[in-house]
Motif scaffolding. Structure first.
Motif, mmCIF file in Angstrom:
data_model
loop_
_atom_site.group_PDB
_atom_site.id
_atom_site.type_symbol
_atom_site.label_atom_id
_atom_site.label_comp_id
_atom_site.label_asym_id
_atom_site.label_seq_id
_atom_site.Cartn_x
_atom_site.Cartn_y
_atom_site.Cartn_z
ATOM 1 N N LEU A 55 4.959 -2.233 13.867
ATOM 2 C CA LEU A 55 6.281 -1.838 14.349
ATOM 3 C C LEU A 55 6.410 -0.337 14.583
ATOM 4 C CD1 LEU A 55 8.475 -4.174 12.111
ATOM 5 C CD2 LEU A 55 7.826 -4.510 14.500
ATOM 6 N N VAL A 56 5.627 0.469 13.863
ATOM 7 C CA VAL A 56 5.667 1.914 14.064
ATOM 8 C C VAL A 56 4.797 2.260 15.273
ATOM 9 C CG1 VAL A 56 3.674 2.500 12.598
ATOM 10 C CG2 VAL A 56 5.563 4.134 12.852
ATOM 11 N N LYS A 57 5.214 3.251 16.037
ATOM 12 C CA LYS A 57 4.451 3.622 17.230
ATOM 13 C C LYS A 57 3.175 4.365 16.849
ATOM 14 C CE LYS A 57 6.539 8.151 18.171
ATOM 15 N NZ LYS A 57 7.379 8.937 19.114
ATOM 16 N N VAL A 58 2.211 4.379 17.747
ATOM 17 C CA VAL A 58 1.033 5.219 17.559
ATOM 18 C C VAL A 58 1.492 6.675 17.561
ATOM 19 C CG1 VAL A 58 -1.158 5.966 18.541
ATOM 20 C CG2 VAL A 58 -0.525 3.543 18.604
ATOM 21 N N GLY A 59 1.161 7.410 16.522
ATOM 22 C CA GLY A 59 1.653 8.767 16.336
ATOM 23 C C GLY A 59 2.882 8.838 15.458
ATOM 24 N N GLY A 60 3.467 7.680 15.156
ATOM 25 C CA GLY A 60 4.632 7.630 14.282
ATOM 26 C C GLY A 60 4.229 7.589 12.812
ATOM 27 N N LEU A 61 5.241 7.696 11.940
ATOM 28 C CA LEU A 61 4.983 7.803 10.508
ATOM 29 C C LEU A 61 5.632 6.685 9.711
ATOM 30 C CD1 LEU A 61 5.651 11.625 9.888
ATOM 31 C CD2 LEU A 61 3.419 10.506 10.045
ATOM 32 N N ILE A 62 4.916 6.246 8.667
ATOM 33 C CA ILE A 62 5.490 5.399 7.631
ATOM 34 C C ILE A 62 5.415 6.197 6.337
ATOM 35 C CG2 ILE A 62 5.402 3.201 6.398
ATOM 36 C CD1 ILE A 62 3.630 2.136 8.686
ATOM 37 N N GLY A 63 6.520 6.256 5.596
ATOM 38 C CA GLY A 63 6.533 6.947 4.312
ATOM 39 C C GLY A 63 6.747 5.949 3.183
ATOM 40 N N TYR A 64 5.802 5.894 2.249
ATOM 41 C CA TYR A 64 5.933 5.022 1.079
ATOM 42 C C TYR A 64 6.303 5.874 -0.127
ATOM 43 C CZ TYR A 64 3.755 1.361 3.863
ATOM 44 O OH TYR A 64 3.489 0.438 4.852
ATOM 45 N N ASP A 65 7.425 5.542 -0.748
ATOM 46 C CA ASP A 65 7.900 6.316 -1.893
ATOM 47 C C ASP A 65 7.312 5.781 -3.197
ATOM 48 O OD1 ASP A 65 9.286 8.435 -2.936
ATOM 49 O OD2 ASP A 65 11.206 7.403 -3.061
ATOM 50 N N ASN A 66 7.298 6.628 -4.222
ATOM 51 C CA ASN A 66 6.873 6.268 -5.580
ATOM 52 C C ASN A 66 5.385 5.955 -5.690
ATOM 53 O OD1 ASN A 66 9.861 4.627 -5.299
ATOM 54 N ND2 ASN A 66 9.665 6.218 -6.853
ATOM 55 N N THR A 67 4.559 6.573 -4.869
ATOM 56 C CA THR A 67 3.136 6.235 -4.888
ATOM 57 C C THR A 67 2.359 6.927 -6.005
ATOM 58 O OG1 THR A 67 2.667 7.933 -3.216
ATOM 59 C CG2 THR A 67 3.056 5.687 -2.433
ATOM 60 N N LEU A 68 3.021 7.754 -6.793
ATOM 61 C CA LEU A 68 2.404 8.285 -8.015
ATOM 62 C C LEU A 68 3.035 7.654 -9.252
ATOM 63 C CD1 LEU A 68 1.916 12.048 -7.044
ATOM 64 C CD2 LEU A 68 0.221 10.211 -7.069
ATOM 65 N N TRP A 69 4.099 6.897 -9.036
ATOM 66 C CA TRP A 69 4.725 6.033 -10.045
ATOM 67 C C TRP A 69 4.834 6.702 -11.410
ATOM 68 C CZ3 TRP A 69 8.354 3.069 -9.519
ATOM 69 C CH2 TRP A 69 8.625 1.958 -10.308
ATOM 70 N N ASN A 70 5.521 7.855 -11.378
ATOM 71 C CA ASN A 70 5.798 8.607 -12.588
ATOM 72 C C ASN A 70 4.541 9.061 -13.329
ATOM 73 O OD1 ASN A 70 7.252 8.514 -15.728
ATOM 74 N ND2 ASN A 70 8.221 9.581 -14.029
ATOM 75 N N GLY A 71 3.455 9.208 -12.577
ATOM 76 C CA GLY A 71 2.201 9.639 -13.185
ATOM 77 C C GLY A 71 1.427 8.526 -13.852
ATOM 78 N N SER A 72 1.979 7.319 -13.862
ATOM 79 C CA SER A 72 1.318 6.209 -14.561
ATOM 80 C C SER A 72 0.026 5.771 -13.877
ATOM 81 C CB SER A 72 2.255 5.009 -14.668
ATOM 82 O OG SER A 72 2.515 4.435 -13.399
ATOM 83 N N VAL A 73 -0.194 6.196 -12.628
ATOM 84 C CA VAL A 73 -1.403 5.799 -11.910
ATOM 85 C C VAL A 73 -2.664 6.346 -12.571
ATOM 86 C CG1 VAL A 73 -0.302 5.435 -9.673
ATOM 87 C CG2 VAL A 73 -1.046 7.742 -10.316
ATOM 88 N N VAL A 74 -2.510 7.367 -13.417
ATOM 89 C CA VAL A 74 -3.671 7.904 -14.140
ATOM 90 C C VAL A 74 -3.545 7.706 -15.647
ATOM 91 C CG1 VAL A 74 -4.265 9.596 -12.369
ATOM 92 C CG2 VAL A 74 -2.646 10.235 -14.171
ATOM 93 N N ALA A 75 -2.580 6.903 -16.070
ATOM 94 C CA ALA A 75 -2.391 6.657 -17.494
ATOM 95 C C ALA A 75 -3.505 5.762 -18.030
ATOM 96 C CB ALA A 75 -1.036 6.003 -17.737
ATOM 97 N N PRO A 76 -3.983 6.013 -19.250
ATOM 98 C CA PRO A 76 -5.002 5.142 -19.848
ATOM 99 C C PRO A 76 -4.443 3.751 -20.106
ATOM 100 C CG PRO A 76 -4.176 6.723 -21.461
ATOM 101 C CD PRO A 76 -3.619 7.129 -20.129
ATOM 102 N N PRO A 77 -5.319 2.750 -20.228
ATOM 103 C CA PRO A 77 -4.861 1.364 -20.405
ATOM 104 C C PRO A 77 -3.923 1.153 -21.588
ATOM 105 C CG PRO A 77 -7.211 1.426 -19.940
ATOM 106 C CD PRO A 77 -6.784 2.843 -20.144
#
Length: 242
Positions: free
Chosen positions: A174-196
Motif C-alpha cells: 500500500l505504501v508507494k515506492v520511495g514512501g515510508l512506513i514507521g513502526y513504533d515501539n521497536t526497542l520495546w522499553n529496552g527489553s529487546v536486550v534484556a536477559p531471559p
C-alpha cells in the motif's frame, strides 16, 4: 517523569525515552520540544496525561519528529494504525497540506473522541477519516480492491505488536515506492536486550518476542531500507525501494 532507580536508570516500564538520564531527557523536552509545541498538541498531551493508559501515547519528542519528517517528504496521503487519543494523529494532520488525508484506524473510538474536539478546534478534522475496528480486514479489502496499491506516502503503526508482521505483509503493497512506513515501539522499553531471567512486566515479556521477530524480519527484507531510531520507545523507518 518516571521515578529513578539506582544509578539513575529508568525503572518505569512505560517511560517514553531510552536515554539513561532523566535530566538529559528533560533538557531535550524543555529546550527543543515544549517551546515549539503547538498549543493544540500541548492541550491534547496534557489531557492524555490524565488517562489511565497514558503510557500508550506518543511522546512529545516523537510527535515533533514525525511532524518534521512528514514535511520533509511532502507527505499528502497517509495512514495511521493505532490512534489512542490522537497525539501523533494531530502531529500528522498539522504537517499535511490542507487537502492531505489520513486514514486512521483504532479498535477504540472512545479514546479517539478524547482528542477529537481539539483536532476539530484546530481546524484539522477534515483531513481525517477514522474507522473503528481491527485494521487487518480493512487492509485486506484495500489490497483486494487494487486501486490503493502504492498510494500512501507515509504509514505509522503503533498498535498491537503481535500483528506488526501481519501489518507489514500488507502495508508494503500500500505504501508507494520511495514512501515510508514507521513502526513504533521497536526497542520495546529496552527489553529487546534484556536477559531471559530479567524481571519484566507480563505484557512487556509477552510482546517482546513479537518485536524481536519484527526487527529481524525488517532487517532482512530486501524491499525496504531501514533506519531504527532511539526516539521515544524506538521507531523503525522503512523506505520502500521495490
Amino acid at each position: 517523569m518516571a521515578s529513578n532507580g539506582e544509578n539513575g536508570r529508568h525503572q518505569e516500564v512505560g517511560h517514553k525515552s531510552l536515554l539513561q538520564s532523566d535530566a538529559l531527557y528533560q533538557y531535550i523536552l524543555e529546550t527543543s520540544v515544549y517551546p515549539r509545541e503547538p498549543e493544540a498538541m500541548k492541550e491534547l498531551r496534557e489531557i492524555t496525561a490524565k488517562h489511565p493508559w497514558n503510557l500508550m501515547t506518543t511522546s512529545a519528542d516523537e510527535g515533533q519528529f514525525l511532524n518534521m519528517l512528514l514535511k520533509l517528504i511532502n507527505a499528502k496521503n497517509t495512514m495511521e494504525i493505532g490512534v489512542f487519543t490522537g497525539y501523533s494523529l494531530l502531529a500528522t494532520a498539522m504537517a499535511l497540506p490542507d487537502d492531505g488525508k489520513i486514514l486512521a484506524m483504532d479498535i477504540n473510538r472512545d479514546n479517539f473522541e478524547i482528542g477529537l474536539p481539539i483536532i476539530e478546534k484546530a481546524g484539522l478534522a477534515h483531513k481525517i477519516e477514522f474507522r473503528e475496528g481491527p485494521a487487518l480486514p480493512v487492509l485486506d479489502q484495500m489490497i483486494e480492491n487494487g486501486k490503493y496499491h502504492g498510494s500512501y506516502d507515509f504509514i505509522f503503526v503503533d498498535a498491537d505488536k503481535d500483528n506488526y508482521l501481519n501489518y507489514h505483509k500488507r502495508l508494503i503493497d500500500l505504501v508507494k515506492v520511495g514512501g515510508l512506513i514507521g513502526y513504533d515501539n521497536t526497542l520495546w522499553n529496552g527489553s529487546v536486550v534484556a536477559p531471559p531471567d530479567a524481571p519484566l512486566r507480563k505484557y512487556v515479556r509477552y510482546y517482546r518476542d513479537f518485536v524481536l521477530e519484527l526487527n529481524k524480519a525488517l532487517a532482512a527484507d530486501p524491499r525496504i531500507e531501514i533506519c531504527q531510531l532511539p526516539v521515544g520507545d524506538g521507531i523503525t523507518l522503512c523506505r520502500r525501494i521495490s
